[in-house]
Structures are given as C-alpha cells and as structure tokens.
Scaffold this motif. Structure first.
Motif, mmCIF file in Angstrom:
data_model
loop_
_atom_site.group_PDB
_atom_site.id
_atom_site.type_symbol
_atom_site.label_atom_id
_atom_site.label_comp_id
_atom_site.label_asym_id
_atom_site.label_seq_id
_atom_site.Cartn_x
_atom_site.Cartn_y
_atom_site.Cartn_z
ATOM 1 N N PRO C 309 -21.527 -13.084 -57.245
ATOM 2 C CA PRO C 309 -22.190 -11.897 -57.695
ATOM 3 C C PRO C 309 -23.489 -12.114 -57.425
ATOM 4 O O PRO C 309 -23.623 -13.499 -57.821
ATOM 5 C CB PRO C 309 -21.921 -11.658 -59.222
ATOM 6 N N ARG C 310 -24.020 -11.998 -56.964
ATOM 7 C CA ARG C 310 -25.804 -11.584 -56.239
ATOM 8 C C ARG C 310 -26.208 -10.364 -56.621
ATOM 9 O O ARG C 310 -25.635 -9.213 -56.373
ATOM 10 C CB ARG C 310 -26.329 -11.852 -54.608
ATOM 11 N N LYS C 311 -27.540 -10.568 -57.625
ATOM 12 C CA LYS C 311 -28.163 -9.696 -58.099
ATOM 13 C C LYS C 311 -28.547 -8.421 -56.326
ATOM 14 O O LYS C 311 -29.040 -8.982 -55.940
ATOM 15 C CB LYS C 311 -29.278 -9.828 -58.848
ATOM 16 N N SER C 312 -28.740 -7.272 -56.911
ATOM 17 C CA SER C 312 -28.821 -6.021 -56.458
ATOM 18 C C SER C 312 -29.880 -4.978 -56.710
ATOM 19 O O SER C 312 -29.322 -4.385 -57.365
ATOM 20 C CB SER C 312 -28.405 -5.644 -54.764
ATOM 21 N N THR C 320 -28.056 -3.721 -59.553
ATOM 22 C CA THR C 320 -26.518 -3.799 -58.978
ATOM 23 C C THR C 320 -26.274 -4.909 -58.821
ATOM 24 O O THR C 320 -27.002 -5.759 -59.015
ATOM 25 C CB THR C 320 -26.005 -3.357 -58.380
ATOM 26 N N GLU C 321 -24.905 -5.333 -58.823
ATOM 27 C CA GLU C 321 -24.623 -6.415 -58.679
ATOM 28 C C GLU C 321 -23.324 -6.462 -57.901
ATOM 29 O O GLU C 321 -21.995 -5.463 -57.346
ATOM 30 C CB GLU C 321 -23.192 -7.402 -59.721
ATOM 31 N N ARG D 261 -24.730 -19.311 -51.461
ATOM 32 C CA ARG D 261 -25.027 -18.517 -53.103
ATOM 33 C C ARG D 261 -26.886 -18.806 -53.693
ATOM 34 O O ARG D 261 -27.774 -18.486 -53.526
ATOM 35 C CB ARG D 261 -24.674 -19.244 -54.196
ATOM 36 N N GLU D 266 -32.374 -12.615 -53.946
ATOM 37 C CA GLU D 266 -31.667 -11.198 -54.965
ATOM 38 C C GLU D 266 -32.366 -9.865 -54.527
ATOM 39 O O GLU D 266 -33.808 -10.515 -54.844
ATOM 40 C CB GLU D 266 -31.802 -11.820 -56.364
#
Lengths: 375, 375, 375, 375
Positions: C309-312, C320-321, D261, D266
């Motif tokens: 998961p990456r933050k956005s 959101t992730e 990653r 982000e």
C-alpha cells in the motif's frame, strides 16, 4: 513547421521588418560542397531591387546581401547559412501618420487584432521587403540545383497586367530579360509602360498582375502522392508571397471547364523516355513530376497603397480617409517575378533532397530508357 | 512535416490504398473534452460516399468509420484519434489489365518512375478513396470547432461544371443540400443532370468542376504574417486534394485584372467591430483572418478514367490505347465538395489552436468594441 | 513535430490505449522496395509480449500485428504503413476501482490535471502497451536498414536489475537471447530469477533496471552538428519510453568523473579506415557517428503498480491508500529491451535517410581508404 | 524539425561558426507583448562569457547581442526575433595547423567524413561558441515565461567536477551565484579552484563535470503522454549541448537501483492542491509536469583540447600527435551551466505554449483547490 519557415529538408526561415536594422534568411539543410558567394546571390536580388526602373518604387537601397555563416572558402559546409540584408534607406517618418490608422487592403488591422500591437513603420513584417530574404534564399537553392541537376532552368515572367494580356503566339523566352516587365511578348511592352505611367501619375491608381514561372529540366519522380505533393508545396510557396490571391498548376482554374478527352496528356515513347502530346498537367501527375516543364501561375492583387482616398477607421474606431503617399510600386507584380522564381527553386531543391532521402534517387525502368542517374 | 500529414498542431496523417484492407486517418492534437461519436463523423462521410447518387461512381461501400482510439465515453481525451474505414467492395480484378499500362492523366507513370513499383489496384494510394480519410478527420475538426467557436459554419458547393456556370444572382445557401450537385443555383440542376448523363453514356467523356468553400463566423486574428499564413495553408490543403489544379482566395486569379481602387475593401465601424464594404480579400488580409466570410475556390480537373480510348505506353515502352472501364465518376468534382469542407475545417481548427498557443486568444482593441472573448 | 510522432523523414506516429479496441503505429517515409511481411514484424513483437515468461505480466495476448497499408505483394510501396494490433484480453473491470484514485508514480494525476479527464482503464494511453506499437514500427526500420546497410546489428540487453549488476568480464553477446532477462552474463541469471520471484511474491515490490543497446556496423557520418545530433535523437527516443529516467551515450554520466587524457579515444589508421584505441564516445563525436559501435544506456524505474500500500488521494481530495492488484511486471525493464532496440533502429534509419538527403551518402576521403559506397 | 532547430511552437534555429563574422539565433513563435531589450538578454550571455574568470578560456570577447528584428519599442511583436553576436577576437591563425589533422575527441574527423570538408577554424560549427546563441535565445524564453507564469525560477549549478562532488547537506541555493563554479556548496570551492589550476598548468589536462538544472514554480500539466513528453524534450535539449554524454530526470540512472516501494512519491492534499512526500520523479510523471520542482542533470565530458599529446592521424592517413594549444577551458562544464538554464527555459516556454494550444490552459479539478488560472 514554424510560422516563418518553409521547406522540409531544405528549410528557409525569414526574419526582419521593413524598417528595422536588417532582414534576412536562415537557410538550413543545404548540401555541402556547393560553390557559393555573395555576388552569386546578389545577381538575383538585383532583379527585384526597388528603384531599379521607373515602374517600381523609388525607394533606393542597394539590398546588399552578406553571408554570415555556413560558407567557408566560397563553398557551403552543410551548416546553416545566414543571409543578412541591411536596411539603409528607411525614411520612417513617412509612416508616422499611419500608426493610428488602418490602411484598407493592408495587414494593419489584422495584425493589430491578432497581436495587439504592430511595427507600423512601412508595414513592418508584412512589407514586401520581406521577399528580398526569399530571393536571397532562392539564390542558395539555385546554386545547389545547378550542382545536383545541371541544366535546370527556372524562369518567371508576366503574362497579364490588369486587363492587358500577352499574345501567346508571340511568346519569346529570350525576350524576358530585355524589358522592365519580364514580359515574354515584346509587342506589348510599350503599351504596358504607357498604361502604368498613366495609372500612377494621372489616375493615382495601381493594378494587379499574373505571373507564370516555368522550370525546365526537372527530373521525373519529385514529389509525393498525397499531402507532400510537389503541387501542394508549390501552391503554398506561391500563395505565401505578399498580395498573391490565387495559384494554378498547368491548366489551372481552366481545368474546371474541360472534358476528360480534351484534358488528357497522351503518352508516347521517346528516345530518352516517355514523352507527352501536351502538358495540361503542368508537369505534375499525382503530386509527382513527369519530367515535362513545370508550369505555375499566380495572381498578384493591385498595390493597396494608392494616392486615391479610401475610407477606413482609426484605432479608436473613428472614420477617416486614407491616402497613401510613401513610395510604392503601381504594380507589385513586377517585383514578384524574381520572388516566384526563388520560391520555385527552393521547393524543387527541397523535393530533390526529400526524394533522395526516401528513394536514393533510384528510378523505375520504362522500356529500354536508362532511368535517371542516381543523384 | 512528413509526406502524408497536414497541420501544425492539429495534425492529420492519412494512410491506406484503394484496394487494401482499410484506410484511415491518424488525428493528433485534438483538444480534450470534445464530444465525439462515430455517427457524428459518419454524417460527413455519407456526403461523399460513392454510390450515393446516379452521378457518382457505382462502387457501393458503406464507408463506415470506426474510432479505434482517443475517445473515451464519447468524449475526446487529447490522445491520438485513429479513424479506420474498411474497404469492402474492391473487385480488384477490374484493374488487373492496367498493371503493365500507364493510364494517361493518372499517377501510374510517375509512381512507377519514383518508387520503381506501385500498388496498381484501383490507383492504390492515389485513388480518390483517400479523401474519405480526410472527410473523417474533418469531422473531428468540425466537432472541435463547434465547441471552441460556436456558430462557425462551413459550406462547400459547385459553382461550375465544365462550361456551365451558376447564375450568382440566384444564389441560395439553403438550396445547396437539396440536389445531387451541392449546387446553390437550383435553376441549373436539371440541365447539369442531363448534360452529365449524356457525357457519361453517350459521349464516353468526363468533365471538370469548380468548387467554392465558405466559412462563416471565423474570428479575426487567425493566421500569421509570412509563411504560416491562413491562405498559404488553405492553398496547400485544397491543392493536396486529388485532381485539383488551382486554388483561389477571395478575388483569386481575377485580382490580376483589377485596379487598386476597385480592389479596396473599405473599412467602417460597425456595432460589433470593424465592417467592410466588400470582400475582395476573401476574409484574409496579410495572412490573417478579418472576421469576414473566408472564401476559397478550387478547380477539379475532369476524371482521367474515361471510356474513350487514349494513347499511352506500357512499362516495356510499347504503345497502347487505354480505355478505362472500372466504375468512375464522370465529374469527380461533385465528391470533392465534402472534401473541401473537411480541409477548410481542419485548417481553421489548426490555426485556432496555433493562435491560442502564441497569443492566448487575446485580441487588440478597436474603438469600444469588446475584443473577441479569449478562447 | 506532433506530440505522438518521432522521426524527421522516417516518421512514426503511435496511437491507441491499453483497453481500447486496438493500438498501432502509422509509419511514414519508409523507402520503397523493402521486403516486409507481418511475420517479419511479429518476431520482434514476440520478444516483448506479455505473458511470455514468468517474470513478466500474466496478461496473455497474442499481440498479432496486421499490416493495413503501404505494402503490396510483400514489398513496401513508399506510402504510409499502418500497423494495427488488436487488444483482445482487456479485463477492464480490474481497473474500475481506480477511476477516482490517483496511483502514485503513475500518470493518473498529471493526465487528470492536464486534460480534465482520462481513459483510466489500464493506464489508457500511458500504459506500457503503447510500446508494442513502437516495436512494430521498429520492425519496419530493421527491414529497411537490412536492405540499405547490410550487416547492421542492433542488440539490447540488461546490465543491471536493482542493485545487481552483470560482471562485464563475462560479457557474452551470444548468451543474450538464451535467458528471460536478455542478460549477457549467464552467471547472474539464476540469482536474478530468484530475486525477482521473491520480490513479487513475498516482498510485494518491484525493481528498476538498466538497459544497454548497441548498434554494430553503422557507417560513419550519420547525424548532424548541432541540434539534429544523432545522440540528441537517441536521447529523446529512449527518454520517451515509459518509465525511463536517464539516458547515456558511451561513457555517459561517468564522463563527469574523467580527465581529458583518460577520456581521449586516440585515432589510428586501419586497413579499412580510421580506428580508435577506445570508445568513450559511444560511437558519436560532435553529434555524428564515427563508425564504431554506438552504445546507449537507459535506466527504467521500478514498476509503480505494486501490492504494497502507498498513500495517495482521490479526485475529491480525500486521502486513500492504493494497492495495485491488476497484472503487472515486477521489473518492466525486461520488456524495455526490445523497445530500446526498436527505438535505436528507428533513429538510425531516420538519420541514414536524412544523411542521404543532404549529402547523397558521399563521404570525405581519409588516406587511401575508399569512402563508404554511396547509398 | 530541421537539423539546427529546437522547439515545436517556440522555435529556435541557431547559426554561425566560431570564426565567421557572427553567430546567432532566429527565434520564432514568441508571444507578442513581451518586454524585451538587448541588455535583458545580455545579462545571461555575460554569465557564460569566455574570459570572465580565471577558470575559463582566455579568449576575450564582449559577446554583445544585437536584436535585429521582432522587437518594436522594447516589446516583442510576435514576428521572428533575430539575435546576432559578432565574433571579434578570432585569432584564426592559432588553428591553421589543424586543418589537415583530426583532433581526438573533436568533431573534426566525423565532419570531414560526413561533409567532405569543414570550417576548421576553431571547430567551426562544432565550437562551444555556438552555445552563446542558445543562451541569447534562452533570454527571450525567460522574458516570456516571466510574463506568462510570474514566479518561475530556473537555476543551474555544478554538483560534480571530476571525482569531486558537492556535499548535498550543505546545499545553499543563494551561494550559487557567489563563486566561479556556480557551485551550491561553498565548502568545496577553494579545493575545486586549486585542483583546476593544477590540472591546467601542471597536469596539462582537463576534467568533466555534472550540472543540475532546477525549475521552480512550473504549473502542473505541461507535457504530453507519449513522444512529446516534457522529459523527452528536456533530454534532447540537454544532450544537444556540446560535450554532453548523459541526461537524467529526477532519480535518473539511480532509478535502476531502486525498488518500487522506495521510489514511490506518495501524494497528499495540500492547501493549494496535491503535494508529494518526495520527488524521485523529478517533477514529471507520464511525461507531464506535476507542479513540483523539475530536476534535470547532465554530464559534460572533459575538454578534448589539452596540452598533453594524444595520438591521431592526418587527412592523408599518416599518424601524428596532437597537442592543442589554443585557448581552452580546462572544464567546459562551468560554462555549460547558463547553457543548461537556457535550454530549460526554452523547453518550458515551448510546452507552455503547446499546452495552451491544445487545452487552452484549462486544468482538471482536484478536491476544492482552484485549478490553475487559465493563461
């Protein structure tokens, strides 16, 4: 393509205003090894020079071209050739009174509308002086053509001035350089001169003209099928000249009036390849040269700057009448002759280089005739 | 510019041969957010479709356009739009006998000379079928114009067929779509029909035509001063259409016959900006639009494929006579009408985008009239 | 140049989205007379095809190319070549959940900002699927090069994956095609495979790569001095590939660390012309090829679509992730190898044609060595 | 695109040789109404001027720029801007001895092979003097950017000279203009100076360099998805500078070593729109600007002209040793700093104009943040 450039591989960008310090042409893509000197270019500029004869503007400038780059020891190096012409006789005070007024038939109003400002001195960028840069660039094209296709001849001439036309039955190629109109019919010259004098001095008027430009000795196979047609580029080249309103190839607008049987150029086998019974096509079929004479005509509108008053408006919207004093040709078509030649030379060289890019200059065989030697 | 592409920012590349599996247009640079569907494009294709009426070729194809890219949920995305038209009714056996023969007036001989080989089926790339791709691309241009300059109208029509001309005093804009010739003078239609029937069936002949294309509602300020003129690009666009031999703007070739006093479009201040006493300029001054109607005319030569025998040669150089059976229009000019409209639309959109690139759509003020709203 | 086109004379325009009906390339300017069939192009597409090996995406499509125009009886005609690849396995439901979300590292957010809308299915135009069209076009370029410069060899390979590099002392040209990484050092292959499996399955991660593309047998003299340099066009070509963040020629970024004495490629006279003591220049001096191997390297960033998961944010600005499920290569660099080869082939052919446009393929003499034969 | 031109809509063509009468740039497509004077351009030329400090060539020329066209009353008119710089201190006798010899690392040999002749005086067209024309053109681009996007800042600086690198932890934007290396780390300046003196005087050697150019305040949405990417054009622009061998965007070549990653930037919602946790992308995603800093780096190879002898050949093929006396920078990278800035400015302006051509400058909405104001 940028807005001030023509050509695909042999590319010319012109720059400069009528009353700035200089104008010129940046010529890119010229083959290396072409002999080139300033006097070789100057000969063509001298043909279009203002003040040259009594029928053109009295503005008197030498229009001396300088080669600033791209030539070393009188030979092109393959790098960009910068051609500069200094403006020396500008008298910009003549034009001060038009800074706030739009001259009918001129680009004054459309420039103002598009750019919100304009160099109003002598028409600025829209002045016919810009064509000097094209003629200089055309001199480079001619030098390169001479080297790549020896024997190519390019010649322009006037076939109509106002309602007066030449008599084609008296057409004399060798007479063209012998009069001030580049007229191939010596029989009309005196009448044209008298008419033009009257028009300028007595009628305070100007007149349009029709120019024909012919190229002889152009090999078959130049051009492309669909958009990059030789005739497409010739039409664009001629229409881009100031004051031109129409362009024709071969039969031109008259083709609308013909039937297919009459318009057919029948084909025969000659000693050196295919020959044609006629040249309705103007030397171009399907966008590609046939090897016949390439024939282009264009119409130049009458000079808009005249001594007769015409109604117009000022920038503030108030009405006015414009009488253009300055120094102006009563028939700008005369000076369009060397310009048309220059555009023809530039387009032909460009297509010659494009053709050898794609095909290497190889030609399809017809009968036993040798295909063109590769270039 | 590549050889099969037109436009600077709104760029169209056409591809395909008459008898290959398909032909089409790759359209790059369309603004995003323009509503676009296949039926919206199809309406224009249906105008030029062969088999549509008794005066055009009997070849019967739906010419159904597919949108393969660049449109998502019926809106353009700003990425390239691929428009494909399948060839479905090719009958290439009709053309087998011309593989070794050069048809007079056709590109057969020049293609062979340039490329050393050609797709001889139905003219291959030089077939008038290529213009279907332009009409499809023009449909995209129209959709974008409708969004950016609501109210623009583009209309083409025939003003001359062979020696028969319309009577301008009976000009009726609304009659154009009501007959098979896109003719604005209903009074000549029956005569033209009878003439064309006779020409094809009895005289085994064909005939040329003159098309006029007009754009109304085009804002002032589109174009550029020197080479990237609006008229330069219109001339190139029209001359690039198959069989076109001449292009005129406004007064056109007739400008050669006028004097400056007669040719002047005088300027007045109207309620919404400058107005003109006449439109000799065809809506373009100094390469830039005036806001008046833009008026372009072009001449289409008579179809070269006729049932009357014409002399020619074979690839081996031996003489022959050519009678073209196939299915051919006796007057290709009829189908050139929607093609000319498509080229007008493409050039106008391209210059609209170019103008907002350089100026942002800002306009110089004249009087108290509001400059055009920025686009 | 339009936005989706590369090349000057040999021009390629790609079109199509990941999940539209098809994608492809419009190839203009190819020389006539080049033998070309769909299978000859297909061999290169098969190299980059997804689903080909266990290290690339599991999306399984044949990527079968169709030639829609420009080829007649298995030979190019000189007209535009349309290459189409149907999209057959799209599963666009996988992407529905990202319509409102911007994936970090993807073009989602910048497309939305620029165009105000986007085809969100599988990345739309920004999908790596677009590179299939380049590979197809590169197949045309290779076929033409084979004919014009027999013996030219173009080969790409991976020299680094993440922090793992090949050992140059074990470089084996012939090993490149023998493993799934196009790796010239067979000694690292097993380790790379295990690493990539772990990265994808256990670490839910991806990794970057460095690709090197070499061209052997390229004649001296291709390119131009200033902006149209061979290295300029190669840099643009490679940087235009999805996910590429850096491009090097010869010594590349390491040139910053060298002294002039160390960097000099000394010149000697060989039997067939000049030879060099080394190739720090990567085969290009002053923008023009030397006749040595042309050596280009480019870095491909790690795939942005990962299971971690990456933050956005969403379109409405809420946080959101993002976890990208879909089917994605853990190392897109692998498939960039045939793409880099295709771009090299396209640039070399384009410059070969440009060179013969300007110089006719003539070469300056050095010593007694014969200049290159004209092309 | 021609060979000496860069840009799509804002187009720059440079011309001129090191020892000809002049060199310059023809700048087409500049918006009208931009305040512009020769001194405003001169400030940038003074940054790259030879003879400016003890670390650059001793050649002493004012490099004074003249504006020959396109500017009226200190404001651009929208027509081509011709910028000319006279060559005044040429000493071409210094170069006479290399007319028959090819200097290793120089374009001498490839020019000769391509063109069959060359202007050998001071490298002719391949001289680094050509970059003065780019810097002048960049001054026009900066003036236009200042007007269209107030607040844009463009800054270049050296981050590496040979094996010596700056310490990023001491990075000081304000220190850049305070030393002769445009170095943002004042702590290394003295060491670099001593090293360079030793290199030139004692070691008779030269050294490479790495330059970074950053643009702040660039709006999101500039660029295009596939070939006309912002990074493609930046890569081409930087690689086209003399002696550049590699170009990077953001993470650059190091991206090959990262995992997905680690490489993810982000996204968060800030007060004025999206913000990012990092800038691995260098401000460009999918070819389109994100609104972050745009970060480009390029490597300049060490000067090839050194006092240490290097082996080479003459035109007749006989061996020789070359010691280049002349006046040359031991580290040409220093003067590449203002050149890189100029190329960045030109590319950004070009893409700003292209963007408003296609989208009109409209932006997609994210959250409640106002989209960029239209330009």
């Amino acid at each position: 393509m940028s807005m001030n450039t023509y050509g695909h591989v042999f590319r010319v960008t012109t720059w400069g205003e009528s009353h700035g310090p200089a104008l010129g042409a940046t010529v890119d893509g010229c083959p290396p090894g072409v002999p080139l000197t300033a006097p070789a270019i100057q000969q063509w500029l001298d043909k279009r020079r203002p003040g040259q004869n009594k029928n053109t503007t009295q503005r008197n400038e030498p229009d001396a071209v300088e080669i600033l780059s791209g030539v070393f020891e009188d030979v092109t190096t393959g790098t960009p050739i910068q051609l500069m012409i200094r403006n020396t006789d500008q008298r910009s005070k003549d034009y001060g009174d038009i800074a706030q007024t739009f001259r009918p038939g001129h680009a004054d109003i459309t420039y103002h509308q598009k750019y919100g400002l304009r160099d109003y001195r002598g028409g600025g960028r829209s002045s016919a002086r810009e064509t000097a840069a094209r003629v200089a660039a055309g001199g480079v094209a001619r030098a390169a053509l001479d080297r790549l296709v020896p024997g190519v001849q390019i010649k322009g001439y006037m076939v109509q001035m106002g309602e007066k036309r030449i008599d084609r039955s008296r057409f004399d190629w060798d007479a063209i350089d012998g009069n001030d109109f580049w007229c191939p019919d010596p029989g009309v010259v005196q009448e044209w001169e008298e008419y033009l004098q009257w028009l300028r001095k007595d009628d305070h008027n100007s007149v349009g003209a029709m120019i024909e430009v012919v190229a002889r000795g152009v090999p078959a196979g130049l051009g492309a099928p669909v958009y990059g047609k030789l005739d497409t580029d010739l039409a664009a080249a001629m229409m881009s000249i100031n004051a031109v309103k129409g362009v024709e190839i071969g039969e031109g607008m008259a083709a609308a009036g013909l039937t297919g049987r009459d318009n057919a150029d029948e084909i025969f086998m000659g000693e050196n390849g295919p020959e044609y019974s006629s040249n309705h096509s103007g030397g171009i079929l399907g966008g590609i040269s046939t090897g016949q004479e390439i024939v282009v005509r264009f119409a130049v509108k009458p000079t808009s700057s005249i001594l007769s008053p015409r109604k117009s408006i000022r920038m503030d919207g108030t009405p006015t009448e414009v009488v253009t004093k300055g120094r102006h040709d009563p028939c700008v078509g005369i000076r369009a002759v060397p310009v048309g030649e220059a555009m023809m030379a530039s387009v032909l060289l460009d297509h010659l280089l494009l053709d050898r890019a794609q095909t290497g200059g190889a030609r399809g065989q017809i009968g036993n005739s040798a295909p063109n030697p590769s270039r």
